[in-house]
Write a protein that holds these residues in place. Structure first.
Motif, PDB file in Angstrom:
ATOM      1  N   HIS A 186       0.956  -1.264  -0.302  1.00 15.17           N
ATOM      2  CA  HIS A 186       0.036   0.047  -0.092  1.00 15.17           C
ATOM      3  C   HIS A 186       0.804   1.324   0.020  1.00 15.17           C
ATOM      4  O   HIS A 186       0.492   2.299  -0.516  1.00 15.17           O
ATOM      5  CB  HIS A 186      -1.018   0.091   1.139  1.00 15.17           C
ATOM      6  CG  HIS A 186      -1.940   1.048   1.171  1.00 15.17           C
ATOM      7  ND1 HIS A 186      -1.558   2.277   2.003  1.00 15.17           N
ATOM      8  CD2 HIS A 186      -2.942   1.273   0.600  1.00 15.17           C
ATOM      9  CE1 HIS A 186      -2.537   3.158   1.806  1.00 15.17           C
ATOM     10  NE2 HIS A 186      -3.517   2.587   0.849  1.00 15.17           N
TER      11      HIS A 186
ATOM     12  N   GLY B  54       1.899   2.342  -3.366  1.00 19.70           N
ATOM     13  CA  GLY B  54       0.765   2.449  -4.298  1.00 19.70           C
ATOM     14  C   GLY B  54       0.262   1.543  -5.026  1.00 19.70           C
ATOM     15  O   GLY B  54      -0.160   1.785  -6.169  1.00 19.70           O
ATOM     16  N   TRP B  55       0.710   0.351  -4.617  1.00 20.55           N
ATOM     17  CA  TRP B  55       0.261  -0.924  -5.318  1.00 20.55           C
ATOM     18  C   TRP B  55      -1.180  -1.438  -4.869  1.00 20.55           C
ATOM     19  O   TRP B  55      -1.673  -2.340  -5.410  1.00 20.55           O
ATOM     20  CB  TRP B  55       1.283  -1.974  -5.285  1.00 20.55           C
ATOM     21  CG  TRP B  55       2.546  -1.880  -5.841  1.00 20.55           C
ATOM     22  CD1 TRP B  55       2.832  -0.555  -6.642  1.00 20.55           C
ATOM     23  CD2 TRP B  55       3.722  -2.427  -5.591  1.00 20.55           C
ATOM     24  NE1 TRP B  55       4.285  -0.612  -6.715  1.00 20.55           N
ATOM     25  CE2 TRP B  55       5.029  -1.885  -6.470  1.00 20.55           C
ATOM     26  CE3 TRP B  55       4.210  -3.748  -4.902  1.00 20.55           C
ATOM     27  CZ2 TRP B  55       6.236  -2.154  -6.332  1.00 20.55           C
ATOM     28  CZ3 TRP B  55       5.568  -3.983  -5.108  1.00 20.55           C
ATOM     29  CH2 TRP B  55       6.725  -3.441  -5.615  1.00 20.55           C
ATOM     30  N   LEU B  56      -1.647  -0.882  -3.844  1.00 23.22           N
ATOM     31  CA  LEU B  56      -2.960  -1.313  -3.491  1.00 23.22           C
ATOM     32  C   LEU B  56      -3.993  -0.332  -2.875  1.00 23.22           C
ATOM     33  O   LEU B  56      -4.455  -0.228  -1.801  1.00 23.22           O
ATOM     34  CB  LEU B  56      -2.679  -2.402  -2.237  1.00 23.22           C
ATOM     35  CG  LEU B  56      -1.913  -3.858  -2.374  1.00 23.22           C
ATOM     36  CD1 LEU B  56      -1.596  -4.539  -1.078  1.00 23.22           C
ATOM     37  CD2 LEU B  56      -2.750  -4.611  -3.085  1.00 23.22           C
ATOM     38  N   LEU B  57      -3.810   0.723  -3.759  1.00 24.58           N
ATOM     39  CA  LEU B  57      -4.696   1.826  -3.291  1.00 24.58           C
ATOM     40  C   LEU B  57      -6.190   1.601  -3.414  1.00 24.58           C
ATOM     41  O   LEU B  57      -6.573   0.804  -3.889  1.00 24.58           O
ATOM     42  CB  LEU B  57      -4.419   3.212  -4.280  1.00 24.58           C
ATOM     43  CG  LEU B  57      -2.855   3.699  -4.020  1.00 24.58           C
ATOM     44  CD1 LEU B  57      -2.492   4.927  -5.036  1.00 24.58           C
ATOM     45  CD2 LEU B  57      -2.806   4.053  -2.733  1.00 24.58           C
ATOM     46  N   GLY B  58      -7.004   2.495  -2.613  1.00 26.60           N
ATOM     47  CA  GLY B  58      -8.305   2.427  -2.762  1.00 26.60           C
ATOM     48  C   GLY B  58      -8.836   1.035  -2.596  1.00 26.60           C
ATOM     49  O   GLY B  58     -10.053   0.946  -3.004  1.00 26.60           O
ATOM     50  N   THR B  59      -8.388   0.422  -1.406  1.00 25.17           N
ATOM     51  CA  THR B  59      -8.784  -0.830  -1.065  1.00 25.17           C
ATOM     52  C   THR B  59      -8.847  -2.071  -2.083  1.00 25.17           C
ATOM     53  O   THR B  59      -9.255  -3.054  -1.970  1.00 25.17           O
ATOM     54  CB  THR B  59     -10.366  -0.880  -0.522  1.00 25.17           C
ATOM     55  OG1 THR B  59     -11.223  -1.044  -1.864  1.00 25.17           O
ATOM     56  CG2 THR B  59     -10.731   0.314   0.234  1.00 25.17           C
ATOM     57  N   SER B  60      -8.087  -1.451  -3.231  1.00 28.26           N
ATOM     58  CA  SER B  60      -7.932  -2.624  -4.308  1.00 28.26           C
ATOM     59  C   SER B  60      -6.796  -3.674  -3.968  1.00 28.26           C
ATOM     60  O   SER B  60      -5.899  -3.494  -2.960  1.00 28.26           O
ATOM     61  CB  SER B  60      -7.315  -1.810  -5.495  1.00 28.26           C
ATOM     62  OG  SER B  60      -5.964  -1.491  -5.380  1.00 28.26           O
TER      63      SER B  60
END
Lengths: 212, 212, 212, 212
Positions: B20, B23-29
Motif C-alpha cells: 500500500h 501505491g500498489w494497493l490503493l483504494g482498497t484494491s
C-alpha cells in the motif's frame, strides 16, 4: 560476532532497508558488503536471496578473499561476491554496494552501444570522492551482463583498470555498482549515481532523444 | 485463531501495508492469500473493501475451497477469492498476491493485443523461482477483465495450463497476479514484475514506441 | 473537544499525514473535513495554512454551515470551507477531501477544453461507491479555478447538480475534490482518482497524444 | 548549545530528514540554515558532507556573517554558506533551504536560455508568501553554476536585486534555493516550487515541447 562485525552488519542492514524503501533493491536483488579486516581479507557480505527490506544484522555473512563463508552461517553469500572482492582489491574500497533501480537498468541498456554513460556538468558530481567541480566528466562504464561470475569478475577487473577514475560501473540490464572508502561514502556514491541517471533518463523523456 | 493462522495473518498484513505504501494497493484494491492447510484446503484471505494500509491480522478471513468463510467473521472475502483458489490448485502455490499498480495497469492495456508481455534479458528475472539466467524469456499472459468470477476463474485456469512456465498474469486494465510456494516468494515475484513492468513502461516513454 | 470530535480530528490528521507523505498535500495545500453532526450542521475542518504532514488533531476547527468557527480556536478555517459545505449539503457527504497532486493538476489542465476527464474501463473504478463493474464510465468535471469563493461554491453546486453521478471534480490547475459517506470512503475515492489520473497521464506520455 | 539553538537545530534536522526521504537531498547534497540572532548575525548552518537523512541536531554549526564557525565544532560549514548569508541579508529571511531534486535540476537546464522559469496560473502559487491568487506570475531566475563562491554570492545578490518579487532561484544543473521568514515558510516554499517544477516537467513530457 565481534563488536566490530556487529557494528558493520548493523550499518549494512540499515542501508539495505533504506535502499529497499526507495525501490533500488526489490525482489531480493542487489547486495552489500564492507571490509571487516584487510589481512587476511574479511568481508561482511549480504546473503543470497534475502529480502533487503528485512535484512537483519545477524544475517550478514563473513567471507574470505575466495568468497568462502568463514562465519557460522548456513546461508550462501551473494553470487556476486567475486565482483565485490575484485572491487575491494582493485580500488582499495572499504565498502561496495550494488543496486537494481529502474533508472540504472534503463540507462545501462540505452547507452550500451557507447560502452558507458558520460555524465558531465552536474553539481551533484561534486559529491563523488575527489571531484571538486561540476565541470567534471564522469564516465560510468557499462559491462555486458553474464552469469559466469569468474569471467565477469575478470571483466570487471579489466574495466576498472581501463577506467581508473571511474567511481562506479553498470552491468547491462542488471544494475549499478559503486563503492567507497567507508560505507557512508559508498552510500553517497550510489545516491549520486541514482540521482544523475534518473535526471538524465527523465531529460531524455522530454527531449525525446539523446541528451546532446 | 490458531497460532499458525495468526502468524500467517500477521505476515499478510505486513505485506499489505508495504505494498500500500508503494501505491500498489490503493483504494482498497488488490488482495492477498496464503494456504493455512491443504487437506481440507483452508486459505487465509484478505476481506473485501478494506484499506490495505490499515489491514489488521484479525481481519484476515479463513475460507474453504469454495470460497466460503469458515472463520467467525461477519465480513466478505474478496470477490476474487475464486481466482486465488484456482491458482493455488493449479500451481500448488502457498501464497497468492494481487496488486493494482499504475504500471501494471498501463502495460496490461498496451500489450493486450499481443496476449501478454514478453520480458527478456533482464537480470531481475533471475529472482523468479527456477530461473537461472537473465537470458530467460518470461511471458506474462494478459487476460481480458470480467466481473463474472466463475467464468474468469475458468479462464485463469485455462491460461495457467496454456502457459505452464508463467510466474504470473495480468488482468487487462485491472492488475497483476503472482504467487509462490511461500509468502516471501510471492512477494519477491510481485516486486520483480512491478520493477520490470515499470522499467519497460519507462523505456517505452523514452523510445516513444515499442521496445523492439 | 468532545470524544466524538477528538476521534474525527484524529482520523483526519492521520489521513492528512498519509496524503502529505504521498506528495498530495505539499506546501500546506489541500484541506479535509468531516461532518460532526447534521442538525445543526457542524464540520471538523482543517485550518488554513498548516503543514498537513504535521497536522495535529487539536488543530482541527469546528465550523457551522456558514463556515464560522464554533470551536475555541484562534485559527482560520480553510478558504475553501464553502466548497466543503456545498458538497456536504448537495451530496449528503460525511467527509470531503481535497488534494493537490502533480497528476491531478496536469490532467485538470489538459482536459479543461472538454469540461472534464472521462475515465472508463478500469477495474479500479469499482472502488467508487455504487459502481459494480469496470465497464463504468466516470466523468470527472473540471471547473475553472477562481478566488471568489462564494461564486465558486455556486459553480460547484451547479456542477454537482449537472453531474449527479460524479464522485468528484477537478478545479483547473488547482486540484481534486472527492467525498464519501465516511472518511474511509472519501479516502478510498481520492486514492482511486489519484491512481486513475496518474495511469491516464502516464499512458499519455507513452502514446504521445490523446488516449483514444 | 542554548535552548534556542537546540530548538532551531532540531527543526532543521527534521526538515532535512523529510526532504532526504523525498529524494531532494541525496548524496549529502543541499543545505539548510536558520537565523539564530540578527545582531550580531548568527546562523545555524548544516555542515558540509553530511548525510541529510541522518543529520543530528548537534551537528548543526553556528556561523557568523562571514561564514566562520562560532560554535565548538570541528566540522566545516557548507561551501554555500555565503549564498545563505547573502539571501538572509538581501531578503531579511529567517531561514534558507537548498534542495537538489531531479526535477529542479532538469528544469534549471531546460530553461537556462530564457534566464528563468516562468510559472503562472497554478493555485499552488498562492502558498508563496504574499501571493493572493493563482493568477500570479512567478519568475524563478536561473543563475549559471560556479565553484567560485564569493563571485556566485555576488551574482545571487545581483539577481535578488533584479527580481525583488522572486521567492526563490535556481542554480543551473545544480538546485533550488528558497527561503522564508520562518523555517516553516521556507519549507512551504520549497515544497511549492518542487511541486510546480515537477508538474511543469511532466507536462513537458506529455506535450513533447514547450509549455506555451
Amino acid at each position: 560476532m565481534s563488536d566490530r562485525f556487529t557494528e558493520i552488519a548493523t550499518g549494512l542492514a540499515a542501508v539495505a532497508k533504506g535502499f529497499h524503501a526507495r525501490g533500488w533493491l526489490l525482489g531480493t536483488s542487489g547486495n552489500l558488503s564492507e571490509v571487516v579486516e584487510r589481512e587476511p581479507l574479511r568481508l561482511a557480505m549480504s546473503p543470497s536471496g534475502v529480502d533487503k527490506g528485512e535484512l537483519r544484522p545477524e544475517q550478514l555473512l563473513a567471507i574470505d578473499e575466495n568468497a568462502r563463508i568463514v562465519s557460522a552461517h548456513e546461508g550462501k553469500p551473494s553470487d556476486e561476491s567475486l565482483l565485490h572482492l575484485r572491487i575491494v582489491k582493485n580500488r582499495g574500497a572499504g565498502a561496495v554496494l550494488h543496486t537494481h533501480s529502474v533508472w540504472n537498468t534503463i540507462l545501462s541498456d540505452l547507452y550500451a552501444s557507447e560502452g558507458g554513460v558520460t555524465i558531465k556538468g552536474y553539481e551533484m558530481l561534486k559529491g563523488l570522492q575527489g571531484v571538486r567541480t561540476h565541470e567534471h566528466t564522469e564516465f560510468l562504464p557499462i559491462i555486458e551482463n553474464s552469469q559466469d561470475m569468474p569471467a565477469l569478475a575478470e571483466l570487471v577487473g579489466a574495466t576498472l583498470n581501463e577506467h581508473p577514475a571511474a567511481h562506479g560501473f553498470l552491468l547491462r540490464r542488471h544494475g549499478l555498482y559503486s563503492w567507497g572508502q567507508t560505507l557512508a561514502e559508498a552510500k553517497r556514491h550510489i545516491e549520486i549515481f541514482e540521482f544523475l541517471l534518473e535526471t538524465m533518463g527523465r531529460t531524455l523523456h522530454i527531449k525525446g532523444g539523446r541528451l546532446d
